[in-house]
Design a protein around this motif. Structure first.
Motif, PDB file in Angstrom:
ATOM      1  N   ASP B 153       4.841  -1.664  -5.004  1.00 47.12           N
ATOM      2  CA  ASP B 153       3.873  -0.793  -4.342  1.00 47.12           C
ATOM      3  C   ASP B 153       4.275  -0.597  -2.876  1.00 47.12           C
ATOM      4  O   ASP B 153       4.243   0.508  -2.332  1.00 47.12           O
ATOM      5  CB  ASP B 153       2.497  -1.459  -4.430  1.00 47.12           C
ATOM      6  CG  ASP B 153       1.374  -0.489  -4.141  1.00 47.12           C
ATOM      7  OD1 ASP B 153       1.477   0.669  -4.555  1.00 47.12           O
ATOM      8  OD2 ASP B 153       0.401  -0.899  -3.485  1.00 47.12           O
ATOM      9  N   ARG B 154       4.694  -1.701  -2.267  1.00 48.68           N
ATOM     10  CA  ARG B 154       5.116  -1.659  -0.868  1.00 48.68           C
ATOM     11  C   ARG B 154       6.322  -0.740  -0.695  1.00 48.68           C
ATOM     12  O   ARG B 154       6.372   0.081   0.215  1.00 48.68           O
ATOM     13  CB  ARG B 154       5.471  -3.079  -0.423  1.00 48.68           C
ATOM     14  CG  ARG B 154       5.922  -3.221   0.995  1.00 48.68           C
ATOM     15  CD  ARG B 154       4.721  -3.473   1.898  1.00 48.68           C
ATOM     16  NE  ARG B 154       5.137  -3.904   3.234  1.00 48.68           N
ATOM     17  CZ  ARG B 154       5.405  -3.074   4.220  1.00 48.68           C
ATOM     18  NH1 ARG B 154       5.341  -1.778   4.034  1.00 48.68           N
ATOM     19  NH2 ARG B 154       5.750  -3.536   5.399  1.00 48.68           N
ATOM     20  N   LEU B 156       7.208   1.705  -2.606  1.00 45.94           N
ATOM     21  CA  LEU B 156       6.815   3.105  -2.810  1.00 45.94           C
ATOM     22  C   LEU B 156       6.253   3.686  -1.515  1.00 45.94           C
ATOM     23  O   LEU B 156       6.531   4.836  -1.166  1.00 45.94           O
ATOM     24  CB  LEU B 156       5.793   3.204  -3.935  1.00 45.94           C
ATOM     25  CG  LEU B 156       6.379   3.072  -5.334  1.00 45.94           C
ATOM     26  CD1 LEU B 156       5.293   2.832  -6.371  1.00 45.94           C
ATOM     27  CD2 LEU B 156       7.158   4.334  -5.694  1.00 45.94           C
ATOM     28  N   GLY B 157       5.483   2.866  -0.812  1.00 49.01           N
ATOM     29  CA  GLY B 157       4.965   3.319   0.482  1.00 49.01           C
ATOM     30  C   GLY B 157       6.087   3.598   1.467  1.00 49.01           C
ATOM     31  O   GLY B 157       6.054   4.576   2.213  1.00 49.01           O
ATOM     32  N   GLN B 160       7.807   6.821   0.707  1.00 46.87           N
ATOM     33  CA  GLN B 160       7.015   7.990   1.085  1.00 46.87           C
ATOM     34  C   GLN B 160       6.959   8.198   2.594  1.00 46.87           C
ATOM     35  O   GLN B 160       6.521   9.240   3.057  1.00 46.87           O
ATOM     36  CB  GLN B 160       5.598   7.854   0.529  1.00 46.87           C
ATOM     37  CG  GLN B 160       5.546   8.090  -0.965  1.00 46.87           C
ATOM     38  CD  GLN B 160       4.291   7.509  -1.593  1.00 46.87           C
ATOM     39  OE1 GLN B 160       3.386   7.066  -0.904  1.00 46.87           O
ATOM     40  NE2 GLN B 160       4.254   7.517  -2.914  1.00 46.87           N
ATOM     41  N   GLU B 175       9.861   9.707  -8.040  1.00 48.43           N
ATOM     42  CA  GLU B 175       9.760   8.283  -8.358  1.00 48.43           C
ATOM     43  C   GLU B 175       9.669   8.047  -9.860  1.00 48.43           C
ATOM     44  O   GLU B 175       8.999   8.792 -10.563  1.00 48.43           O
ATOM     45  CB  GLU B 175       8.511   7.703  -7.672  1.00 48.43           C
ATOM     46  CG  GLU B 175       8.595   7.780  -6.158  1.00 48.43           C
ATOM     47  CD  GLU B 175       7.241   7.933  -5.496  1.00 48.43           C
ATOM     48  OE1 GLU B 175       6.272   8.284  -6.182  1.00 48.43           O
ATOM     49  OE2 GLU B 175       7.170   7.695  -4.280  1.00 48.43           O
ATOM     50  N   LEU B 202       0.554   1.292  -9.764  1.00 49.14           N
ATOM     51  CA  LEU B 202       1.679   2.007  -9.151  1.00 49.14           C
ATOM     52  C   LEU B 202       1.552   3.523  -9.296  1.00 49.14           C
ATOM     53  O   LEU B 202       1.989   4.268  -8.425  1.00 49.14           O
ATOM     54  CB  LEU B 202       2.996   1.519  -9.734  1.00 49.14           C
ATOM     55  CG  LEU B 202       3.272   0.039  -9.443  1.00 49.14           C
ATOM     56  CD1 LEU B 202       4.580  -0.402 -10.079  1.00 49.14           C
ATOM     57  CD2 LEU B 202       3.318  -0.232  -7.942  1.00 49.14           C
ATOM     58  N   ILE B 204       3.017   5.942 -10.940  1.00 49.12           N
ATOM     59  CA  ILE B 204       4.156   6.857 -10.944  1.00 49.12           C
ATOM     60  C   ILE B 204       4.620   6.968 -12.393  1.00 49.12           C
ATOM     61  O   ILE B 204       4.316   6.093 -13.210  1.00 49.12           O
ATOM     62  CB  ILE B 204       5.306   6.374 -10.021  1.00 49.12           C
ATOM     63  CG1 ILE B 204       5.808   4.989 -10.414  1.00 49.12           C
ATOM     64  CG2 ILE B 204       4.865   6.394  -8.571  1.00 49.12           C
ATOM     65  CD1 ILE B 204       7.036   4.570  -9.651  1.00 49.12           C
TER      66      ILE B 204
END
Lengths: 243, 272
Positions: B153-154, B156-157, B160, B175, B202, B204
């Motif tokens: 999750d981190r 993915l941030g 972005q 993603e 998540l 995605i």
């Protein structure tokens, strides 16, 4: 990387243009002894509303030859804690008289002068302004992910996605989460006891309002996994099911 | 223009390098000219898993510092001829990588290849940042457990906000979620997160689910990407994932626990 201190030594000041929103006090009567009591009367209901507010005197509606006594006006306005800083509009004589009293003419942005009004109207009361520093609501359309921190400074925060574990959403006003709140939600900044937290699916790590907080283990019988509103009753947090 | 694909996870030990090796091999088998870059400078592993460790002469740091030409450092795979490997350095640390250096390498590789796979190191430090910076697509490798999901999750941030596409305000990085070491039996017993739970956090698109399999360790130790093992469930699952990545529609396999019959329970057979 140079520190601000070393920059300051190289360069004592910087000159920058900036725009300000100022209140204009449009004078409809040249007589100081009429203006000041009328002002005091107008603002008796909101004492301190204009306290120390910089104000611009609007000269458009005055008779071009009957200049008010600007020295006297300035002194009397200062006495009621209103700080005139300049003038706008008016003919050359009026502007010169004001300038002599230390009130330089200001030009409205874009060079437009305000339209003169035909009929004498009461001193316009500005729309009640929201508390200073108020900001529009911050809307976040995505999920807030672990490690991310979103702060709606001086306003409300709306998150349309989920707030994941390890994420933090903060607002000086209210926090709305139209997804699952799994991370931390902090509302009300340091002192807004009336702030609330709303979540469509309430599974937080921590919630806090105005410095009072509850961690997951301290949520007790809060309706987890449901739509919930959190508010502060005295010093304790209340969790109500929504809908 | 080549597509730059980062294989990343945040957390270590979830199967990034295994997945990079399998994915690169799978793309190459599908006829795509593919190069896989090991960004884990200092802890290089990809060359071992690809079985080319004895052929490493120069590495990515040599190329960035101008000690070798890109062509000298690229290693051609002997099994699939459309596949090349750019190894990491074992002796240097991640500070030897620079954004400009990596940009030059990726630009040069873009001329000759269809896919540039970047095998990211764990963590969110410099090496991982550089691996994902140039990405057009990201394969986020996640194990069905809470810490791995949190770290993904981190990442993915970070994708972005810190990738080149994010900085230049282009279309965001595409993603893909790849769940690895999935054990349906343990999920059923509540010892592992369910696939839906992982996806719920998540959010995605799911590219594939790789089942926990003994063949993965065996493949790593012999230097053969597991995708080449058509017998194993993991190899087949990687093949499915690569096909989906290239736009094919394939059903998810190996996500339900096998109903074990009387005899297999008696004799304790295990899925390969």
């Amino acid at each position: 990387m140079s520190s601000p201190a070393s920059e300051a030594r190289l360069e004592p000041f910087r000159l920058r243009g900036a725009n300000f929103n100022l209140l204009v006090l449009r004078l409809l009567d040249p007589r100081v002894e009429v203006i000041v009591p009328a002002l005091a009367d107008q603002f008796r209901r909101a004492p301190g509303f204009l306290r120390n507010a910089p104000i611009v005197l609007g000269l458009d509606d005055l008779d071009p030859v009957a200049a008010p006594d600007f020295n006297d006006l300035t002194a009397q306005l200062r006495a009621v804690q209103i700080a005139p800083i300049g003038t706008t509009g008016g003919g050359p004589e009026l502007r010169a008289a004001a300038q002599a009293a230390g009130l330089p003419p200001l030009r409205a942005a874009g060079g437009e002068t305000p339209q003169p009004i035909a009929q004498p109207a009461p001193v316009p009361i500005p729309e009640p302004l929201p508390p200073s520093g108020w900001q529009p609501t911050l809307v976040v359309d995505q999920a807030v992910r672990a490690g991310q921190r979103i702060w709606a400074q001086g306003g409300d925060l709306v998150v349309r996605g989920t707030v994941n574990p390890g994420a933090e959403v903060i607002a000086d006003g209210n926090v709305h989460v139209y997804g699952t709140l799994r991370g931390r939600a902090i509302a009300g900044g340091a002192d807004n006891l009336n702030a609330r937290i709303f979540a469509l699916n309430f599974e937080p790590e921590l919630v806090s309002i105005a410095g009072y907080y509850a961690v997951r283990d301290g949520l007790g019988d809060a309706p987890l996994g449901r739509p919930v509103q959190v508010c502060l009753i005295g010093e304790s947090m209340r969790f109500d099911r929504l809908g | 223009m080549a597509q730059v694909v980062v294989v990343t996870s945040g957390k270590g030990g979830v199967g990034k390098t295994t997945s990079s090796a399998a994915f690169a091999t799978g793309l190459a088998q599908a006829g795509k000219k593919t190069v896989v870059i090991d960004f884990d400078v200092g802890l290089r592993n990809l060359d071992l898993i690809m079985g080319v460790e004895r052929r490493v002469v120069f590495d990515i740091v040599n190329v960035i510092s101008g000690e070798a030409k890109l062509n000298q450092a690229l290693i051609r795979d002997k099994r699939v001829d459309t596949l090349s490997i750019l190894p990491a350095s074992q002796t240097r640390d991640k500070d030897a990588l620079t954004k400009e250096g990596v940009a030059t390498i990726i630009e040069e590789l873009s001329k000759d290849f269809d896919f540039i796979l970047c095998d990211s190191p764990a963590g969110i430090e410099k090496g991982a940042m550089l691996a994902l910076y140039f990405a057009d697509q990201a394969v986020v490798v996640t194990n069905p457990e809470v810490s791995s999901v949190r770290d993904s999750d981190r990442i993915l941030g970070v994708l972005q906000s810190k990738s080149k596409r994010a900085e230049e305000k282009k279309d965001p990085v595409k993603e893909h979620l790849l769940v690895t070491r999935y054990d349906p039996a343990r999920v059923e017993r509540g010892e592992m997160l369910k696939l839906e739970d992982v996806q719920d956090i998540l959010r995605i698109p799911l590219l594939g689910v790789i089942p926990e399999s003994e063949s993965v360790l065996k493949a790593s130790n012999t230097g053969n990407p597991v995708i080449l093992d058509g017998e194993s469930q993991a190899g087949q699952a990687y093949k499915d994932a690569v096909a989906r990545f290239l736009g094919e529609d394939r059903p998810m396999r190996f996500i339900e626990a096998e109903k074990r019959g009387f005899f297999s329970r008696l004799f304790g057979g295990r899925a390969a």
